[in-house]
Motif scaffolding. Structure first.
Motif, PDB file in Angstrom:
ATOM      1  N   SER A  51       0.828  -1.210   0.000  1.00  0.00           N
ATOM      2  CA  SER A  51       0.000   0.000   0.000  1.00  0.00           C
ATOM      3  C   SER A  51       0.857   1.252   0.000  1.00  0.00           C
ATOM      4  O   SER A  51       0.425   2.300  -0.492  1.00  0.00           O
ATOM      5  N   ILE A  52       2.069   1.171   0.531  1.00  0.00           N
ATOM      6  CA  ILE A  52       2.973   2.323   0.505  1.00  0.00           C
ATOM      7  C   ILE A  52       3.264   2.737  -0.930  1.00  0.00           C
ATOM      8  O   ILE A  52       3.433   3.924  -1.223  1.00  0.00           O
ATOM      9  N   PHE A  53       3.277   1.765  -1.849  1.00  0.00           N
ATOM     10  CA  PHE A  53       3.566   2.036  -3.256  1.00  0.00           C
ATOM     11  C   PHE A  53       2.298   2.028  -4.120  1.00  0.00           C
ATOM     12  O   PHE A  53       2.394   2.019  -5.352  1.00  0.00           O
ATOM     13  N   ASP A  54       1.134   2.042  -3.467  1.00  0.00           N
ATOM     14  CA  ASP A  54      -0.147   2.029  -4.172  1.00  0.00           C
ATOM     15  C   ASP A  54      -0.263   0.804  -5.078  1.00  0.00           C
ATOM     16  O   ASP A  54      -0.758   0.881  -6.207  1.00  0.00           O
ATOM     17  N   CYS A  55       0.192  -0.332  -4.581  1.00  0.00           N
ATOM     18  CA  CYS A  55       0.147  -1.588  -5.341  1.00  0.00           C
ATOM     19  C   CYS A  55      -0.467  -2.689  -4.475  1.00  0.00           C
ATOM     20  O   CYS A  55       0.072  -3.804  -4.386  1.00  0.00           O
ATOM     21  N   GLN A  56      -1.586  -2.381  -3.824  1.00  0.00           N
ATOM     22  CA  GLN A  56      -2.158  -3.308  -2.857  1.00  0.00           C
ATOM     23  C   GLN A  56      -2.465  -4.679  -3.459  1.00  0.00           C
ATOM     24  O   GLN A  56      -2.348  -5.710  -2.787  1.00  0.00           O
ATOM     25  N   GLU A  57      -2.848  -4.708  -4.756  1.00  0.00           N
ATOM     26  CA  GLU A  57      -3.235  -5.976  -5.368  1.00  0.00           C
ATOM     27  C   GLU A  57      -2.067  -6.941  -5.503  1.00  0.00           C
ATOM     28  O   GLU A  57      -2.264  -8.148  -5.705  1.00  0.00           O
ATOM     29  N   TRP A  94      -3.831  14.149 -14.595  1.00  0.00           N
ATOM     30  CA  TRP A  94      -3.391  13.234 -15.647  1.00  0.00           C
ATOM     31  C   TRP A  94      -3.549  11.789 -15.212  1.00  0.00           C
ATOM     32  O   TRP A  94      -4.020  10.947 -15.951  1.00  0.00           O
ATOM     33  N   GLU A  95      -3.167  11.502 -13.958  1.00  0.00           N
ATOM     34  CA  GLU A  95      -3.242  10.125 -13.478  1.00  0.00           C
ATOM     35  C   GLU A  95      -4.681   9.643 -13.368  1.00  0.00           C
ATOM     36  O   GLU A  95      -4.959   8.465 -13.424  1.00  0.00           O
ATOM     37  N   ARG A  96      -5.619  10.594 -13.198  1.00  0.00           N
ATOM     38  CA  ARG A  96      -7.024  10.174 -13.085  1.00  0.00           C
ATOM     39  C   ARG A  96      -7.650   9.926 -14.445  1.00  0.00           C
ATOM     40  O   ARG A  96      -8.798   9.558 -14.539  1.00  0.00           O
ATOM     41  N   GLY A  97      -6.905  10.157 -15.505  1.00  0.00           N
ATOM     42  CA  GLY A  97      -7.474   9.813 -16.801  1.00  0.00           C
ATOM     43  C   GLY A  97      -7.133  10.761 -17.913  1.00  0.00           C
ATOM     44  O   GLY A  97      -7.365  10.462 -19.071  1.00  0.00           O
ATOM     45  N   GLY A  98      -6.604  11.960 -17.602  1.00  0.00           N
ATOM     46  CA  GLY A  98      -6.208  12.882 -18.652  1.00  0.00           C
ATOM     47  C   GLY A  98      -4.976  12.367 -19.365  1.00  0.00           C
ATOM     48  O   GLY A  98      -4.249  11.532 -18.870  1.00  0.00           O
ATOM     49  N   HIS A  99      -4.702  12.854 -20.578  1.00  0.00           N
ATOM     50  CA  HIS A  99      -3.542  12.412 -21.341  1.00  0.00           C
ATOM     51  C   HIS A  99      -2.804  13.621 -21.883  1.00  0.00           C
ATOM     52  O   HIS A  99      -3.397  14.654 -22.159  1.00  0.00           O
ATOM     53  N   ARG A 100      -1.506  13.444 -22.042  1.00  0.00           N
ATOM     54  CA  ARG A 100      -0.691  14.495 -22.627  1.00  0.00           C
ATOM     55  C   ARG A 100      -0.030  13.953 -23.873  1.00  0.00           C
ATOM     56  O   ARG A 100       0.522  12.870 -23.863  1.00  0.00           O
ATOM     57  N   ARG A 101      -0.071  14.713 -24.890  1.00  0.00           N
ATOM     58  CA  ARG A 101       0.605  14.336 -26.123  1.00  0.00           C
ATOM     59  C   ARG A 101       1.892  15.130 -26.217  1.00  0.00           C
ATOM     60  O   ARG A 101       2.060  16.137 -25.567  1.00  0.00           O
ATOM     61  N   GLY A 102       2.778  14.706 -27.043  1.00  0.00           N
ATOM     62  CA  GLY A 102       4.054  15.404 -27.091  1.00  0.00           C
ATOM     63  C   GLY A 102       4.614  15.507 -28.482  1.00  0.00           C
ATOM     64  O   GLY A 102       4.144  14.906 -29.437  1.00  0.00           O
ATOM     65  N   GLY A 103       5.635  16.327 -28.588  1.00  0.00           N
ATOM     66  CA  GLY A 103       6.363  16.474 -29.832  1.00  0.00           C
ATOM     67  C   GLY A 103       7.656  15.716 -29.763  1.00  0.00           C
ATOM     68  O   GLY A 103       7.709  14.626 -29.235  1.00  0.00           O
ATOM     69  N   GLN A 104       8.701  16.282 -30.290  1.00  0.00           N
ATOM     70  CA  GLN A 104       9.969  15.578 -30.271  1.00  0.00           C
ATOM     71  C   GLN A 104      11.102  16.559 -30.036  1.00  0.00           C
ATOM     72  O   GLN A 104      11.017  17.726 -30.328  1.00  0.00           O
ATOM     73  N   CYS A 105      12.188  16.044 -29.445  1.00  0.00           N
ATOM     74  CA  CYS A 105      13.435  16.778 -29.267  1.00  0.00           C
ATOM     75  C   CYS A 105      14.519  15.775 -28.938  1.00  0.00           C
ATOM     76  O   CYS A 105      14.367  14.590 -29.202  1.00  0.00           O
ATOM     77  N   LEU A 106      15.595  16.205 -28.398  1.00  0.00           N
ATOM     78  CA  LEU A 106      16.642  15.395 -27.761  1.00  0.00           C
ATOM     79  C   LEU A 106      17.516  14.527 -28.674  1.00  0.00           C
ATOM     80  O   LEU A 106      17.036  13.711 -29.441  1.00  0.00           O
ATOM     81  N   HIS A 107      18.800  14.700 -28.490  1.00  0.00           N
ATOM     82  CA  HIS A 107      19.890  13.817 -28.907  1.00  0.00           C
ATOM     83  C   HIS A 107      19.851  13.313 -30.349  1.00  0.00           C
ATOM     84  O   HIS A 107      19.434  12.194 -30.616  1.00  0.00           O
ATOM     85  N   ARG A 141      -5.961   0.127 -14.075  1.00  0.00           N
ATOM     86  CA  ARG A 141      -6.967   0.353 -13.028  1.00  0.00           C
ATOM     87  C   ARG A 141      -6.914   1.785 -12.505  1.00  0.00           C
ATOM     88  O   ARG A 141      -7.894   2.281 -11.949  1.00  0.00           O
ATOM     89  N   ARG A 142      -5.754   2.408 -12.662  1.00  0.00           N
ATOM     90  CA  ARG A 142      -5.585   3.775 -12.163  1.00  0.00           C
ATOM     91  C   ARG A 142      -5.574   4.783 -13.307  1.00  0.00           C
ATOM     92  O   ARG A 142      -5.065   5.896 -13.163  1.00  0.00           O
ATOM     93  N   SER A 143      -6.134   4.366 -14.440  1.00  0.00           N
ATOM     94  CA  SER A 143      -6.246   5.216 -15.631  1.00  0.00           C
ATOM     95  C   SER A 143      -4.899   5.683 -16.150  1.00  0.00           C
ATOM     96  O   SER A 143      -4.771   6.756 -16.727  1.00  0.00           O
ATOM     97  N   ARG A 144      -3.889   4.884 -15.941  1.00  0.00           N
ATOM     98  CA  ARG A 144      -2.554   5.186 -16.467  1.00  0.00           C
ATOM     99  C   ARG A 144      -2.309   4.266 -17.647  1.00  0.00           C
ATOM    100  O   ARG A 144      -2.162   3.055 -17.481  1.00  0.00           O
ATOM    101  N   VAL A 145      -2.281   4.824 -18.841  1.00  0.00           N
ATOM    102  CA  VAL A 145      -2.055   4.047 -20.053  1.00  0.00           C
ATOM    103  C   VAL A 145      -0.635   4.311 -20.523  1.00  0.00           C
ATOM    104  O   VAL A 145      -0.276   5.447 -20.840  1.00  0.00           O
ATOM    105  N   LYS A 197       0.998  -7.866 -15.356  1.00  0.00           N
ATOM    106  CA  LYS A 197       0.556  -7.421 -14.032  1.00  0.00           C
ATOM    107  C   LYS A 197       0.759  -5.914 -13.863  1.00  0.00           C
ATOM    108  O   LYS A 197      -0.069  -5.230 -13.265  1.00  0.00           O
ATOM    109  N   LEU A 198       1.863  -5.403 -14.388  1.00  0.00           N
ATOM    110  CA  LEU A 198       2.120  -3.964 -14.283  1.00  0.00           C
ATOM    111  C   LEU A 198       1.102  -3.158 -15.079  1.00  0.00           C
ATOM    112  O   LEU A 198       0.545  -2.171 -14.566  1.00  0.00           O
ATOM    113  N   THR A 199       0.847  -3.549 -16.318  1.00  0.00           N
ATOM    114  CA  THR A 199      -0.087  -2.780 -17.147  1.00  0.00           C
ATOM    115  C   THR A 199      -1.506  -2.866 -16.595  1.00  0.00           C
ATOM    116  O   THR A 199      -2.267  -1.896 -16.687  1.00  0.00           O
TER     117      THR A 199
END
Length: 733
Positions: free
Chosen positions: A463-469, A673-686, A614-618, A607-609
């Motif tokens: 439960s400390i890590f919100d992974c009770q299952e 975001w964790e409750r169900g919102g999503h963020r889209r992104g562009g590109q950068c880096l290296h 369940r927590r609306s994290r895709v 199991k991770l996915t």
């Protein structure tokens, strides 16, 4: 830090005090001189000074070569035990508040080194040479447990560690203290032996002779503490006594006509020694720790007395430090006397982690991590694991042993992370864990018995890590893999920028590590280093220390050994899996074409996915190495570029910069975001090239071209370097 300039003086200006010794012969002589022949000759080890000498692995920037390190540590210990020498290890267990300013100064200095390391990696795609070096995150913490597993005696201090080492060595008449700190010349204790000059094959080193030093500078052993404080140490800063030293060197030069030989610092030690000697040569009788004839203001005299007193061991002076247990804890009323006693015992015996600082001191700290302050995307580990720590605090403090429900004071956190100037601690309040039952008392979790309590401990831990299952998975996986699953799931829930490829890298290396020998891990070839993978490796290792803290707080439902890095993490292996995963490599290749590893990996990922869903994290696929022509992930060939999902609409965690309020707004957005919102992104880096074999394997390559550096790196895309926070986050954020 030790005494300013004293180690240099002894090494270069006082050869008579540097005595070459053979530790085997020294041990035999020690046995001959003692009347107690039942105990082996004992060497007290200042472990913090030895870490750099123990960690001899070639790779350090990727997060640590932990299995190789364990082998090296085992061999080091066996070199002494085979010679009949008993080792007792001491680690720093607390940062005393009177030395907090020095701790902060060092952390800020290391921050500058971390910045240089990341700039080098991004410019050259390789690990810096030895001039830039930082020990892997958590090395001191995990080394305590490693030494215990090797059957060694290990202690964590509840006071200044140097003091406890000197006290123990004097009390037990040890043959010596192995370290690299000139404070051990000042304490009137066992002989001080150099770990920097130790030749482990022959067990020879240099003994710094306290008596011969005193003869060379004209002082008695009892006058060394005052010399140390006037030169500058952790208690009395160098600048505080600058006027005293200026007067001393002026007088010294007047007495020695003509040019003076020797280094300036050597002259300074001799000049201040002459001053100290003269103070007790006055006609008037001097009493007390500081001669009255030394012209000092009241605050300076009080500070100097405190500094001198810090060197006095039991029996040497009436005002010396005692063996007292830290008193006046703001949290004593929240835990029972039995819990307080157990906390201290676990801490001193190096059996627990984190809980002593919380329950007995109300403060915890965390040193520097390999984190890129110019990265807008990845949260610092201090913020990633903040909720986890808040849950730990609640488990420890929210259920008073007398049954009353009251809110405890905030915990003071001194955590190093980009933007935190460390001017004051972050004040962090507990957040209750989510359990199907009422939150149990700490006494029940720690001292209760029976299968129901065992199940409750597991539930509290997850439960400390919100992974009770994951409580239901106990026994279905190896303990180390279950812990890795819990940790990676927590990271995925807390870090929106974590992609499916990152998760695959974490899980695949944890699975494959079980079948790798230290020699196989050393032979892994990395064509290039990714600064992002470096930070993700450090993030994982810091998470393992939080697993240890959570395990201790919840009554140790899992074996502590299962939570140690050599069971679930290797820096080079993780880095190789990261590069493969982000190249679009098939799972079969990622799992070394081992069907059993592949099956286990897929089960863990499922199991991770499920937990994330369940927590609306895709989890999104964000392959960073793409074919220049097609833009698609590629399993091999030439023409690679690294891309990333950036936060276009709102920016990264530091994009807005500036204030505590900005950080609170960011965290509120992430909760949405964790409750169900999503963020889209562009590109950068290296924009590097990363050649791979056609089957997805890694090839050797020459160093990538250097990037030009101006106000910002070209790898930053359209983003400028984000402003740093003006202050640490506010209370409760």
């Amino acid at each position: 830090m030790g005494v300013k300039g004293l180690q240099l003086f002894v090494d270069h200006c006082c050869p008579e005090a540097c005595v070459s010794v053979n530790l085997r012969e020294m041990a035999r002589q020690h046995v001959d001189k003692t009347t107690d022949h039942t105990n082996s000759p004992t060497l007290i080890v200042d472990s913090m000074a030895c870490l750099r000498h123990w960690y001899t692995c070639k790779d350090w920037v990727c997060g640590g070569q932990w299995r190789e390190y364990m082998d090296a540590l085992k061999n080091w210990v066996e070199s002494f035990t085979s010679a009949g020498i008993r080792l007792v290890f001491f680690f720093d267990g607390v940062v005393e508040e009177q030395k907090r300013h020095e701790w902060v100064k060092r952390r800020r200095r290391v921050n500058g080194e971390v910045c240089k390391i990341f700039r080098h990696i991004k410019a050259h795609g390789e690990q810096p040479d030895g001039k830039l070096f930082i020990l892997p995150s958590g090395l001191a913490t995990f080394t305590r447990f490693a030494l215990r597993l090797l059957g060694q005696e290990v202690f964590c201090s509840v006071q200044e560690a140097d003091y406890e080492i000197a006290r123990y060595a004097r009390r037990h008449r040890s043959m010596g203290i192995l370290g690299q700190d000139s404070d051990f010349l000042i304490y009137d204790s066992a002989p001080y032996l150099s770990v920097a000059k130790l030749q482990i094959d022959s067990l020879t080193t240099v003994l710094y002779d306290r008596q011969k030093l005193c003869q060379a500078i004209g002082l008695a052993v009892t006058q060394l503490p005052l010399l140390a404080c006037l030169l500058g140490n952790d208690v009395v800063s160098e600048g505080r006594m600058q006027h005293i030293r200026n007067n001393a060197i002026t007088t010294y030069r007047k007495m020695h006509h003509g040019p003076l030989s020797g280094a300036p610092q050597g002259q300074m030690v001799l000049a201040v020694s002459r001053l100290v000697s003269s103070l007790w040569c006055r006609k008037e009788e001097e009493t007390g720790l500081i001669p009255q004839c030394l012209n000092l203001s009241d605050p300076d005299r009080e500070l100097l007395e405190r500094g001198v007193r810090s060197y006095l061991l039991p029996g040497q002076e009436a005002l010396q430090q005692g063996d007292s247990f830290p008193s006046g804890s703001a949290f004593e009323k929240y835990v029972s006397p039995e819990i307080l006693k157990a906390c201290r015992e676990k801490h001193v015996a190096a059996e627990g982690f984190m809980v002593y600082g919380v329950v007995c001191e109300g403060v915890i700290e965390c040193s520097n991590s390999l984190e890129d302050e110019e990265d807008n995307e990845l949260l610092p580990q201090a913020l990633v694991y903040k909720l986890c720590r808040q849950h730990i605090y609640s488990l420890l403090l929210l259920h008073r042993h007398d049954g009353r429900i009251t809110e405890p004071p905030a915990i003071r956190e001194w955590f190093v992370y980009p933007g935190n100037l460390l001017k004051e601690p972050d004040l962090i309040h507990p957040i209750p864990v989510s359990l199907k039952c009422d939150q149990p008392s700490l006494d029940l979790l720690w001292f209760g018995t029976g299968p129901e309590v065992s199940t409750l401990r597991l539930a509290a831990f997850f439960s400390i890590f919100d992974c009770q299952e994951f409580t239901e998975l106990y026994g279905a996986f190896e303990d180390s893999l279950l812990a890795a699953l819990c940790l990676v799931t927590y990271i995925a829930l807390q870090v929106p920028a974590l992609s499916l490829e990152d998760v695959d890298a974490y899980l695949s290396q944890a699975v494959c590590l079980r079948l790798k020998s230290p020699q196989e891990l050393q032979q892994i070839k990395l064509p290039v280093l990714s600064s992002r993978a470096v930070q993700l490796g450090s993030l994982y290792v810091r998470g393992l220390s939080h697993l240890l803290g959570a395990n201790t707080a919840s009554g140790c439902p899992l074996p502590g050994a299962a939570l140690l890095p050599w069971h679930s993490f290797d820096g080079r292996l993780f880095h190789s899996k990261y590069l493969l995963a982000h190249s679009g490599t098939e799972d079969t290749v990622l799992l070394d074409r081992d069907s059993s590893c592949l099956s286990l990996f897929l089960h863990l990922r499922e199991k991770l996915t499920e937990a994330c869903r369940r927590r609306s994290r895709v989890l999104q696929s964000r392959a960073r190495y793409r074919d220049r022509h097609t833009g698609q992930p590629s399993g091999g060939g030439e023409g690679w570029r690294e891309t990333t999902e950036s936060h276009r609409s709102r920016g990264g965690w530091k994009e807005k910069g500036g204030s505590r309020q900005d950080q609170r707004e960011y965290e509120n957005q992430e909760s949405t975001w964790e409750r169900g919102g999503h963020r889209r992104g562009g590109q950068c880096l290296h924009p590097h090239s990363y050649p791979y074999c056609n089957d997805g394997g890694l090839q050797n390559m020459s160093s990538p071209p250097k990037q030009s550096r101006g106000r910002s790196y070209c790898s930053r895309g359209r983003y400028w370097l984000a402003p740093r926070w003006s202050q640490p986050p506010g209370p409760g954020t």
